[in-house]
Each structure stands twice: as structure tokens, then as C-alpha cells.
Scaffold this motif. Structure first.
Motif, short mmCIF file in Angstrom:
data_model
loop_
_atom_site.label_atom_id
_atom_site.label_comp_id
_atom_site.label_asym_id
_atom_site.label_seq_id
_atom_site.Cartn_x
_atom_site.Cartn_y
_atom_site.Cartn_z
N GLY A 159 -13.52 -3.48 -6.66
CA GLY A 159 -12.25 -2.75 -6.87
C GLY A 159 -11.26 -3.58 -7.64
O GLY A 159 -10.15 -3.85 -7.20
N ALA A 160 -11.67 -3.98 -8.86
CA ALA A 160 -10.90 -4.97 -9.63
C ALA A 160 -9.56 -4.45 -10.12
O ALA A 160 -8.64 -5.23 -10.36
CB ALA A 160 -11.73 -5.47 -10.82
N PHE A 198 -7.17 -8.30 -10.64
CA PHE A 198 -6.86 -9.33 -9.62
C PHE A 198 -7.81 -9.21 -8.44
O PHE A 198 -7.93 -8.12 -7.89
CB PHE A 198 -5.41 -9.18 -9.15
N GLU A 225 -15.20 -1.66 -11.01
CA GLU A 225 -14.06 -0.75 -10.92
C GLU A 225 -14.55 0.65 -11.27
O GLU A 225 -15.22 0.86 -12.27
CB GLU A 225 -12.95 -1.22 -11.89
N SER A 226 -14.19 1.60 -10.40
CA SER A 226 -14.72 2.97 -10.57
C SER A 226 -13.94 3.79 -11.59
O SER A 226 -14.45 4.79 -12.09
CB SER A 226 -14.73 3.68 -9.21
N LYS A 270 -9.15 2.04 -16.20
CA LYS A 270 -8.86 0.66 -15.76
C LYS A 270 -9.90 -0.29 -16.36
O LYS A 270 -9.58 -1.44 -16.72
CB LYS A 270 -8.84 0.57 -14.24
N ARG A 288 -19.03 2.82 -9.10
CA ARG A 288 -18.67 2.68 -7.69
C ARG A 288 -19.59 1.59 -7.16
O ARG A 288 -20.79 1.60 -7.45
CB ARG A 288 -18.89 4.00 -6.94
N VAL A 289 -19.05 0.67 -6.39
CA VAL A 289 -19.84 -0.49 -5.97
C VAL A 289 -21.07 -0.06 -5.16
O VAL A 289 -22.14 -0.68 -5.25
CB VAL A 289 -18.97 -1.52 -5.20
N GLU A 290 -20.95 1.04 -4.41
CA GLU A 290 -22.07 1.46 -3.56
C GLU A 290 -23.25 1.99 -4.36
O GLU A 290 -24.35 2.09 -3.83
CB GLU A 290 -21.62 2.47 -2.49
N ARG A 323 -9.51 -7.51 -3.42
CA ARG A 323 -8.11 -7.55 -2.99
C ARG A 323 -7.55 -6.14 -2.98
O ARG A 323 -7.70 -5.40 -3.95
CB ARG A 323 -7.30 -8.43 -3.95
N ALA A 324 -6.93 -5.79 -1.87
CA ALA A 324 -6.25 -4.49 -1.74
C ALA A 324 -7.17 -3.32 -2.06
O ALA A 324 -6.76 -2.37 -2.72
CB ALA A 324 -5.01 -4.45 -2.64
C1 LIG Z 1 -5.29 -0.84 -4.88
S1 LIG Z 1 -6.36 -1.19 -6.20
C2 LIG Z 1 -6.40 -2.95 -6.15
C3 LIG Z 1 -6.79 -3.53 -7.46
C4 LIG Z 1 -6.82 -5.06 -7.55
N1 LIG Z 1 -7.90 -5.63 -6.77
C5 LIG Z 1 -5.51 -5.68 -7.15
O1 LIG Z 1 -5.44 -6.36 -6.12
O2 LIG Z 1 -4.50 -5.49 -7.86
C6 LIG Z 1 -8.00 -0.77 -5.59
C7 LIG Z 1 -8.97 -0.48 -6.72
O3 LIG Z 1 -10.27 -0.32 -6.16
C8 LIG Z 1 -10.95 0.68 -6.89
N2 LIG Z 1 -12.02 1.18 -6.02
C9 LIG Z 1 -11.86 1.82 -4.82
N3 LIG Z 1 -13.06 2.12 -4.28
C10 LIG Z 1 -14.01 1.64 -5.15
C11 LIG Z 1 -15.43 1.65 -5.14
N4 LIG Z 1 -16.10 2.20 -4.14
N5 LIG Z 1 -16.08 1.07 -6.18
C12 LIG Z 1 -15.39 0.52 -7.20
N6 LIG Z 1 -14.03 0.48 -7.26
C13 LIG Z 1 -13.35 1.04 -6.25
C14 LIG Z 1 -9.86 1.69 -7.21
O4 LIG Z 1 -10.18 2.49 -8.32
C15 LIG Z 1 -8.66 0.80 -7.49
O5 LIG Z 1 -8.53 0.50 -8.86
#
Ligand SMILES: C[S@@+](CC[C@H](N)C(=O)[O-])C[C@H]1O[C@@H](n2cnc3c(N)ncnc32)[C@H](O)[C@@H]1O
Length: 206
Positions: free
Chosen positions: A75-76, A80, A97-98, A102, A124-126, A139-140
Motif C-alpha cells: 500500500g505504497a 512512504f 499499490e492497487s 498513484k 492488489r497485494v493479495e 504504513r497507514a
Molecule cells: C492511506 S494510504 C497510505 C499510503 C502510504 N503508505 C503512506 O503512508 O502515505 C493506503 C494505500 O494502500 C493502498 N492499498 C490498500 N489496500 C491495498 C491492497 N490490498 N493492495 C495494494 N494496495 C492497497 C491504497 O490504495 C492506498 O493508496
């Protein structure tokens, strides 16, 4: 006075070249932030502390291996911690990143900064193909149990998990312990008084 570029340079002992890369990253982030939400808008003025320092602290916790560590950043988002780690030369960083828009931003920054070790996966990571990660971070993005669920396919016994967390860390640890066995220690975040980094190893399903 607030934490800035000079404080970062001293704290992490980075080269001028790395600082220049982070400067450019900050500019691109501000430009793209006008078109899409990459970080909380109120956090841009404190970029060096809230985002760069927060990400860079993870590099210090990474293991020293006989090879370049392979990282998975789940979830980049706006990059970050993954892009900061790549700018610091922390290893091969796989940013997952899905959201396609982004990923376009992440690839633009990686190309402009010449970050050959940043690999962006729009998935999607899964459902992405597995590879062996030495370090898994996020992160987050999701709670601990969800991150373990997603990340386990990429982990082997020595894999280190570096997961920045907020005030709910103890609750997340307790929930994760109902489904997973693992060793964990908490490291205080230097950029967020309420933040802790979960440093976990030996993660297994129960
Ligand atoms: C709140 S953002 C945080 C981004 C970054 N890590 C940061 O700390 O600023 C969460 C991110 O995770 C991505 N995300 C959520 N579930 C995901 C998944 N299953 N696979 C890939 N990315 C995912 C979302 O699209 C989103 O851009």
C-alpha cells in the motif's frame, strides 16, 4: 523550530545527492497533490519530519545481510516509506499499490530521481505473484492481522516486519495474537510521539 532538511541530513548522515533526490520528490509530491490526494494536505509543510523522517527511521532497523535486502512495501500510496528507502539506497524496494494513478506518480518519481531499485507493482497485494522479501513494511494501510495475512506469502523465517503503528498498537497486537504467533518489540517513532514501530519476526499462522 520545526524539523527540516538540515536536521534530516544530520540525523541520517545522507549524501548531498540523496538530499537533492528528496528535494525533487517533495516538489513532485506538491505538484501532483494538486490533482490527487497522495498525503494529508495539512502534512505537506512538515514533509521532512512527517514523511521523510518517519520513512527513513525504518532503514536503520533493517537487517544487515550479505546481499541487498529485498523489501515489500504494501500500500505504497504516495511512496512512504518505499520511495524514501529507495532514495537512501536501502535495498531493492518493491512498492505495491492497487490504484493505477498513484502508481503513475510512483513511477514518475522513481524515473526522475533515477531510483533503479524502486519497482512499482500496480496490483492488489493479495493477488500479485509471490517473491521472497527480507523486509516487509506498510504504513497507514491496514491493521496488523491483515498485514500478516497479506504478507505471509512473501515471508520466510528470517523475514523482518517493520510496521509503523499509531495509538491502537496494543489492541492490534492483541488481535493479531489470536491468529498468529510471532515475536515483536516496539520501537518509539522519532517523528510521531504517539507512534510505535512494530518490529516482528517469526510470524506464523496459529
Ligand atoms: C492511506 S494510504 C497510505 C499510503 C502510504 N503508505 C503512506 O503512508 O502515505 C493506503 C494505500 O494502500 C493502498 N492499498 C490498500 N489496500 C491495498 C491492497 N490490498 N493492495 C495494494 N494496495 C492497497 C491504497 O490504495 C492506498 O493508496
Amino acid at each position: 523550530m520545526s524539523y527540516g532538511r538540515d536536521d534530516f541530513a544530520v540525523e541520517f548522515g545522507v549524501s548531498r545527492e540523496t538530499l537533492a533526490k528528496l528535494d525533487r520528490y517533495g516538489e513532485l509530491l506538491a505538484e501532483w497533490q494538486e490533482k490527487m490526494n497522495l498525503v494529508g494536505p495539512s502534512t505537506l509543510p512538515t514533509l521532512w519530519e512527517r514523511h521523510f523522517r518517519d520513512s527513513a527511521q525504518l532503514a536503520e532497523l533493517a537487517p544487515t545481510l550479505g546481499h541487498k535486502p529485498v523489501w515489500l512495501d504494501i500500500g505504497a500510496g504516495g511512496g512512504f516509506p518505499g520511495l524514501v528507502l529507495a532514495a537512501m539506497g536501502a535495498g531493492e524496494i518493491n512498492l505495491v499499490e492497487s490504484i493505477a494513478k498513484k502508481c503513475l506518480f510512483l513511477r514518475t518519481v522513481a524515473e526522475e530521481l533515477g531510483l533503479a531499485d524502486a519497482i512499482v507493482h500496480n496490483a492488489r497485494v493479495e493477488s500479485m505473484p509471490r517473491f521472497r522479501a527480507d523486509v516487509i513494511t506498510a504504513r497507514a494501510c491496514a491493521n496488523l492481522a491483515q498485514l500478516f495475512d497479506w504478507g505471509l506469502r512473501f515471508a520466510a523465517p528470517p523475514t523482518l516486519w517493520l510496521l509503523p503503528k499509531g495509538a491502537a498498537v496494543e489492541e492490534e497486537l492483541a488481535t493479531a495474537r489470536t491468529r498468529f504467533a510471532f515475536d515483536a518489540e516496539l520501537v518509539q517513532s522519532r517523528s510521531d510521539a504517539r507512534g510505535q514501530i512494530v518490529v516482528a519476526t517469526g510470524v506464523k499462522r496459529k
